[in-house]
Scaffold this active site. Structure first.
Site, PDB file in Angstrom:
ATOM      1  N   LYS A 299       0.978  -1.128   0.004  1.00  0.00           N
ATOM      2  CA  LYS A 299      -0.156   0.096   0.055  1.00  0.00           C
ATOM      3  C   LYS A 299       1.049   1.353   0.035  1.00  0.00           C
ATOM      4  CE  LYS A 299      -0.977   1.197   4.764  1.00  0.00           C
ATOM      5  NZ  LYS A 299      -2.278   1.284   5.753  1.00  0.00           N
ATOM      6  N   ASP A 300       2.108   1.084   0.406  1.00  0.00           N
ATOM      7  CA  ASP A 300       3.237   2.286   0.338  1.00  0.00           C
ATOM      8  C   ASP A 300       3.765   2.475  -1.101  1.00  0.00           C
ATOM      9  OD1 ASP A 300       2.443   2.918   2.842  1.00  0.00           O
ATOM     10  OD2 ASP A 300       3.934   1.823   3.819  1.00  0.00           O
TER      11      ASP A 300
ATOM     12  N   ARG B 156      -7.565   9.110   3.570  1.00  0.00           N
ATOM     13  CA  ARG B 156      -8.395   8.102   3.267  1.00  0.00           C
ATOM     14  C   ARG B 156      -9.306   7.989   4.616  1.00  0.00           C
ATOM     15  NH1 ARG B 156      -8.505   2.951   4.806  1.00  0.00           N
ATOM     16  NH2 ARG B 156      -6.283   3.102   5.512  1.00  0.00           N
ATOM     17  N   ARG B 157      -8.456   7.528   5.748  1.00  0.00           N
ATOM     18  CA  ARG B 157      -9.431   7.350   7.193  1.00  0.00           C
ATOM     19  C   ARG B 157      -9.800   8.634   7.494  1.00  0.00           C
ATOM     20  NH1 ARG B 157      -3.919   4.157   8.970  1.00  0.00           N
ATOM     21  NH2 ARG B 157      -4.490   2.163   8.167  1.00  0.00           N
TER      22      ARG B 157
ATOM     23  N   ARG C   1       1.401  10.923  13.147  1.00  0.00           N
ATOM     24  CA  ARG C   1       2.399  10.132  12.439  1.00  0.00           C
ATOM     25  C   ARG C   1       3.481   9.451  13.144  1.00  0.00           C
ATOM     26  NH1 ARG C   1       5.517  12.950   7.710  1.00  0.00           N
ATOM     27  NH2 ARG C   1       6.037  10.540   7.620  1.00  0.00           N
TER      28      ARG C   1
ATOM     29  N   ARG D   2       2.767   5.796  17.463  1.00  0.00           N
ATOM     30  CA  ARG D   2       1.398   6.201  17.257  1.00  0.00           C
ATOM     31  C   ARG D   2       0.716   5.517  18.550  1.00  0.00           C
ATOM     32  NH1 ARG D   2      -0.296   5.958  10.824  1.00  0.00           N
ATOM     33  NH2 ARG D   2       1.801   6.061  10.053  1.00  0.00           N
TER      34      ARG D   2
ATOM     35  N   CYS E  30      -0.774   8.915  -2.280  1.00  0.00           N
ATOM     36  CA  CYS E  30      -1.123   8.971  -0.903  1.00  0.00           C
ATOM     37  C   CYS E  30      -2.050  10.440  -0.701  1.00  0.00           C
ATOM     38  CB  CYS E  30      -0.112   8.701  -0.034  1.00  0.00           C
ATOM     39  SG  CYS E  30       1.237   9.954  -0.034  1.00  0.00           S
TER      40      CYS E  30
HETATM   41  N1  LIG Z   1       1.099   3.722   6.128  1.00  0.00           N
HETATM   42  C1  LIG Z   1       2.136   2.961   6.875  1.00  0.00           C
HETATM   43  C2  LIG Z   1       1.702   1.674   6.868  1.00  0.00           C
HETATM   44  N2  LIG Z   1       2.111   0.825   5.849  1.00  0.00           N
HETATM   45  C3  LIG Z   1       1.765  -0.325   6.075  1.00  0.00           C
HETATM   46  C4  LIG Z   1       1.288  -0.510   7.193  1.00  0.00           C
HETATM   47  C5  LIG Z   1       0.458  -1.658   7.799  1.00  0.00           C
HETATM   48  C6  LIG Z   1       0.614  -3.162   7.139  1.00  0.00           C
HETATM   49  C7  LIG Z   1       0.011  -3.367   5.805  1.00  0.00           C
HETATM   50  O1  LIG Z   1      -0.755  -2.634   5.591  1.00  0.00           O
HETATM   51  O2  LIG Z   1       0.430  -4.246   5.141  1.00  0.00           O
HETATM   52  C8  LIG Z   1       1.126   0.635   7.661  1.00  0.00           C
HETATM   53  C9  LIG Z   1       0.563   1.051   9.191  1.00  0.00           C
HETATM   54  C10 LIG Z   1      -0.580   1.277   9.125  1.00  0.00           C
HETATM   55  O3  LIG Z   1      -1.389   1.880   8.149  1.00  0.00           O
HETATM   56  O4  LIG Z   1      -1.432   1.500  10.184  1.00  0.00           O
END
Ligand SMILES: NCc1[nH]cc(CCC(=O)O)c1CC(=O)O
Length: 306
Positions: free
Chosen positions: A82-83, A130-131, A148, A154, A241
Site C-alpha cells: 500500500k506504500d 483516506r481514514r 504520524r 502512534r 497517498c
Molecule cells: N502507512 C504505513 C503503513 N504501511 C503499511 C502498514 C501496515 C501493514 C499493511 O497494510 O500491509 C502501515 C501502518 C498502518 O497503516 O497502520
C-alpha cells in the site's frame, strides 16, 4: 558455491518484521539460499515534521532502497504494497506479492469499542486522508488530528492521552504482536482499506531475472489479482497517498468483486461504487469502478489535489 540474496529494508520494527518474514519464506522455498538484510534509512523515515505530501509522497520510502538495488548493494527490497506508488520507477518490477494478511483497518482506543461509541466531538488521530474522509462521512462531529510515526509511536501517543481513539492497519499490529490493541475491525464494504493494504511486495530491478525467479516462489496469484484491481482503480483516479481513495477486492471462484470509495477529508462528502467481473481482467474492473466513481463526482474531490 551457495547463492546470496541481499534484501534492502527500512529500519522500522514493521519493515524489519516484514523483511525477516520474506527472508524466512525464501529460505523455506530455496534451501541453501543465504539471505542478508541490508537495513537503510529513507527520507520518508527521517522527515517527520512535515507532511509526506509536502516532501514528495510515499515514493520517498522507496527511493534509497531503489538506489541500493541500482548500485548493486542489494538485490531486492521488501515493501508494504500500500506504500508503493501506483507507477513503479522505470527499471523496477514486483516479482512477488505475498498472500494478503488481514486487510482491515483497526479501531484502537483505551475507552471506546468502535466509532459509533465515541462521544460527540471526540478526538481521533490519523494522518491518512483516506481514514479522515471515511471518519468525516460517518461522524461529522469528530475532531481529527494528525498522527504520524511508526506503529509503536502512534500507540504511545494514544496512551499518553493525546487522542480518544486512533485508526491503524490490523496487519501491522498483528505482525508486531499487538493484536490485543485492536478494539474492533473496520470491515468492508462499510469501511474500506487502502488499495493493497495487508499485502507485502518484493521489488527488484527488472533486468535481474535471477532474483525475480527466486522471489516468484512467494507470489500469491489470488492476492495479485485482487491488488491489481485495487491499484488499477487508484491509478485511474490519479491515485497517490495525497488523495482519499479506498478500495478492496475479493475473489469468489472466477469472479472478482471490487468496492471503491473517494472522499473528502475536509467536508465528509464521499462517493462509493462497486462492480464485479472475471478474475482474469482485474485492470478492467479497476478502471470500471474508477469511472463509476468519477461519474458520481469523484473528480470534485480529486481535482484540487492533483
Ligand atoms: N502507512 C504505513 C503503513 N504501511 C503499511 C502498514 C501496515 C501493514 C499493511 O497494510 O500491509 C502501515 C501502518 C498502518 O497503516 O497502520
Amino acid at each position: 558455491m551457495s547463492q546470496i540474496l541481499r534484501i534492502a529494508t527500512r529500519k522500522s520494527p514493521l519493515a524489519l518484521w516484514q523483511s525477516e518474514h520474506v527472508a524466512a519464506a525464501l529460505r523455506d522455498a530455496h534451501p541453501g539460499l543465504h539471505i542478508e538484510l541490508v537495513p537503510m534509512s529513507t527520507r520518508g523515515d527521517e522527515v517527520l515534521d512535515r507532511s509526506l505530501a509536502a516532501i514528495g509522497g510515499k515514493g520517498l520510502f522507496l527511493k534509497e532502497l531503489e538506489i541500493a538495488m541500482q548500485r548493486g548493494e542489494a538485490d531486492c527490497a521488501v515493501h508494504s504494497l500500500k506504500d508503493v506508488p501506483m507507477e513503479l520507477e522505470p527499471g523496477f518490477a514486483l516479482p512477488a506479492i505475498l498472500a494478503r494478511a488481514d486487510y482491515a483497518d483497526a479501531f484502537i482506543s483505551n475507552r471506546f469499542d468502535d466509532i459509533a461509541s465515541l462521544p460527540e466531538e471526540a478526538v481521533v488521530g490519523t494522518s491518512s486522508l483516506r481514514r479522515q474522509a471515511q471518519l468525516r462521512a460517518l461522524r461529522p462531529d469528530l475532531q481529527l488530528r494528525d498522527l504520524r510515526g511508526n506503529v509503536n509511536t502512534r500507540l504511545a501517543k494514544l496512551d499518553a492521552g493525546d487522542y480518544d481513539a486512533i485508526v491503524l492497519a490490523c496487519a501491522g499490529l498483528q505482525r508486531l504482536g499487538l493484536d490485543a490493541r485492536i478494539r474492533s475491525r473496520m470491515q468492508a464494504p462499510d469501511w474500506l482499506p487502502a488499495p493493497a493494504q495487508g499485502a507485502i511486495a518484493i521489488e527488484c530491478r527488472d533486468d535481474d531475472a535471477a532474483t525475480a525467479a527466486l522471489c516468484a516462489a512467494l507470489d500469491h496469484a489470488d492476492t495479485r489479482t485482487c491488488v491489481e484491481a485495487e491499484r488499477a482503480m487508484n491509478r485511474a483516479l490519479h491515485g497517490s497517498c495525497h488523495v482519499p481513495v479506498a478500495g478492496f477486492a475479493t475473489l469468489e471462484g472466477a469472479r472478482l468483486r471490487l468496492h471503491g470509495l473517494v472522499g473528502s477529508a475536509s467536508d465528509g462528502r464521499a462517493v462509493r461504487a462497486h462492480a464485479e467481473g472475471p478474475a482474469d481482467a482485474p485492470e478492467a474492473l479497476g478502471v470500471e469502478v474508477a469511472q463509476a466513481l468519477l461519474a458520481q463526482g469523484a473528480g470534485d474531490f480529486l481535482a484540487p489535489l492533483s
